[in-house]
Design a protein around this motif. Structure first.
Motif, PDB file in Angstrom:
ATOM      1  N   LEU A  19       0.813  -1.204   0.000  1.00 12.15           N
ATOM      2  CA  LEU A  19       0.000   0.000   0.000  1.00 12.15           C
ATOM      3  C   LEU A  19       0.851   1.260   0.000  1.00 12.15           C
ATOM      4  O   LEU A  19       0.422   2.292  -0.494  1.00 12.15           O
ATOM      5  CB  LEU A  19      -0.924   0.018   1.234  1.00 12.15           C
ATOM      6  N   PHE A 137      -8.305   6.326   1.147  1.00 12.14           N
ATOM      7  CA  PHE A 137      -8.975   5.784  -0.031  1.00 12.14           C
ATOM      8  C   PHE A 137      -9.383   6.959  -0.930  1.00 12.14           C
ATOM      9  O   PHE A 137      -9.906   7.964  -0.439  1.00 12.14           O
ATOM     10  CB  PHE A 137     -10.224   4.997   0.366  1.00 12.14           C
ATOM     11  N   VAL A 171      -5.151   3.531  -1.119  1.00 11.23           N
ATOM     12  CA  VAL A 171      -5.905   2.579  -1.929  1.00 11.23           C
ATOM     13  C   VAL A 171      -6.739   3.380  -2.922  1.00 11.23           C
ATOM     14  O   VAL A 171      -7.455   4.315  -2.531  1.00 11.23           O
ATOM     15  CB  VAL A 171      -6.830   1.688  -1.073  1.00 11.23           C
ATOM     16  N   SER A 207      -2.293  -0.231  -3.933  1.00 14.78           N
ATOM     17  CA  SER A 207      -3.396  -1.176  -4.088  1.00 14.78           C
ATOM     18  C   SER A 207      -4.643  -0.520  -4.662  1.00 14.78           C
ATOM     19  O   SER A 207      -4.812   0.699  -4.613  1.00 14.78           O
ATOM     20  CB  SER A 207      -3.725  -1.828  -2.746  1.00 14.78           C
ATOM     21  N   SER A 209      -9.016  -1.128  -5.197  1.00 15.37           N
ATOM     22  CA  SER A 209     -10.266  -1.854  -5.000  1.00 15.37           C
ATOM     23  C   SER A 209     -11.130  -1.576  -6.230  1.00 15.37           C
ATOM     24  O   SER A 209     -11.569  -0.439  -6.449  1.00 15.37           O
ATOM     25  CB  SER A 209     -10.971  -1.391  -3.724  1.00 15.37           C
TER      26      SER A 209
END
Length: 256
Positions: A19, A137, A171, A207, A209
């Motif tokens: 990350l 995020f 992320v 990373s 999602s």
């Protein structure tokens, strides 16, 4: 012809440890082995963060997570209605607290409805990094269509670099659906922005999602995405649960 979208796969032990992976500059007196060790050290903080989440009082501390983006993480359902506790940051917060029952976890949402990544990057240091987060995020694709791929990429790169420079893990999120575009067509504006975020994750070694792939797989299997939407471009509770579930899978990957 329908196509199945699969979220990018990261190898075991790398998914979350990477990350915060950033490049390491080496001087002439630092050999390659030392440089590799330094890179691992920069990637290791998430492992230490996981240890923090597993600690019990009085040895634990507050772990802070920030969600930065537009109306979806802000909790807008059918505009102008906001249902923050049914939005994926809150759903994920609850799941994370259940996974780590001895942890003190703060989730802050710095998202603004209608905002794109250019505006988000301009206030990133003031509104996000000032909170001293452990993890950030980023979710802006839906509105980035207004500024175009090039401007959006520059803004995302700015936020990613600033976070990594502050040793904050990142992320990236691909978008949730917009029913005005065919989610199975990768050449639509939203499809192109989703791919750009995947490319940025690979570029920086952070990373991702892949919400867009998660919804696309359901559409490819014949599910009507309307049942996951509060309006054309905002998910409902069921849609937010898909995003939160993907985040939980990401966070559990290294623990397994």
């Amino acid at each position: 012809m329908r196509r199945t979208f699969l979220a990018p796969t990261l190898t075991a032990g790398v998914l979350l440890a990477c990350l915060a992976t950033v490049s390491v500059a080496t001087s002439p007196d630092v050999n390659s082995t030392t440089a590799q060790a330094a890179t691992v050290e920069l990637a290791a903080p998430f492992e230490r963060l996981q240890h923090e989440l597993e600690k019990q009082w009085p040895h634990n501390r507050m772990v802070r997570i920030v969600f930065h983006g537009h109306s979806v993480p802000a909790g807008y359902f059918k505009t102008p209605i906001v249902r923050a506790f049914d939005a994926y940051p809150s759903l994920f917060h609850r799941q994370l607290c259940e996974q780590y029952p001895t942890a003190v976890i703060d989730v802050s949402v710095t998202a603004i409805g209608g905002e794109n990544a250019v505006s988000g990057a301009a206030r990133f240091e003031r509104d996000v990094l000032s909170l001293r987060p452990d993890l950030v995020f980023i979710d802006y694709c839906l509105n980035d269509r207004r500024v175009g791929l090039e401007n959006a990429a520059e803004a995302w790169r700015s936020m990613i670099r600033n976070a990594l420079d502050a040793n904050v893990r990142v992320v990236l999120l691909t978008p949730t659906p917009d029913l005005h575009e065919d989610i199975l067509d990768s050449t639509t504006p939203l499809g192109l922005h989703a791919q750009q975020v995947r490319d940025l994750a690979e570029e920086f070694g952070v990373s991702i999602s892949d919400s867009y792939a998660a919804f696309a797989n359901r559409a490819s299997a014949g599910e009507d995405l309307q049942k996951f939407m509060a309006q054309g471009n905002h998910p409902n509770r069921a849609g937010h649960e898909i995003v939160a579930s993907e985040l939980s899978k990401l966070m559990r990957a290294q623990a397994n």
